[in-house]
Design an enzyme around this catalytic site. Structure first.
Site: not given
Ligand code: NI
Length: 176
Positions: A49, A54, A98-99, A140-141, A144
């Site tokens: 995701g 991000q 998380c990226l 989670h997304e 963000h």
């Molecule tokens: Ni994340």
């Protein structure tokens, strides 16, 4: 068709990851292109995701693909203005990552199932009931888009430890 490109992923801590993102009023070609780039960036990372902040775009857009079975067809999803309509009382705990917080993982408890409404890349309203990893990922997304990271669910000490590691990582990257 224009070639997709991989965009740099912003690493925590960064003020852009703490902002509430703006809804997308109209889905333009530019936004579709951003969504395609985000999918490319997510698959390349690799991750399941990615949210627009991000990659430094403070708009309500997320992409995801939680298909993980070997050999299964991918399911790239593009969600503009996603909204949680309903969340189950039953919860699920997943070890999240998380990226924007590379190589750090921690258990997070969230509703096990959610119903979500969004606009797809053609601007059509979609609704889906997500379960399992998909439910965790979409929550989670969406977090963000509200300036919230999975580490915000952790105890302050653990969160500070991870943040310090990320500051160090960014310093090392800047020097390289
Ligand atoms: Ni994340």
């Amino acid at each position: 068709m224009m070639a997709m490109s991989i965009r740099p992923i912003i690493i925590h801590p960064d003020p852009r990851l703490k902002k509430v993102c703006a809804p997308v009023p109209v889905i333009t070609d530019e936004l579709r292109r951003l969504a395609d780039d985000m999918l490319e960036t997510m698959y390349d990372a690799p991750g399941i995701g990615l949210a627009a902040p991000q990659v430094g775009v403070l708009k309500r857009l997320v992409v995801m693909d939680c298909v993980k079975e070997e050999g299964a067809a991918p399911r790239p999803m593009v969600l503009f203005n996603p909204e949680i309509l309903w969340a189950s009382e039953e919860t699920n705990t997943y070890e999240e990552g998380c990226l924007s917080i590379p190589d750090q993982y921690a258990d997070v408890e969230r509703p096990a199932e959610v119903k979500v409404r969004w606009l797809d890349r053609d601007g059509k309203v979609q609704e889906e009931h997500f379960t399992g990893l998909w439910a965790t990922c979409v929550q989670h997304e969406i977090d963000h888009l509200n300036g919230k990271l999975f580490i915000d669910y952790l105890k302050p000490l653990k969160r500070q430890m991870i943040t310090r590691k990320m500051i160090k990582l960014k310093r090392e990257k800047a020097r390289a």
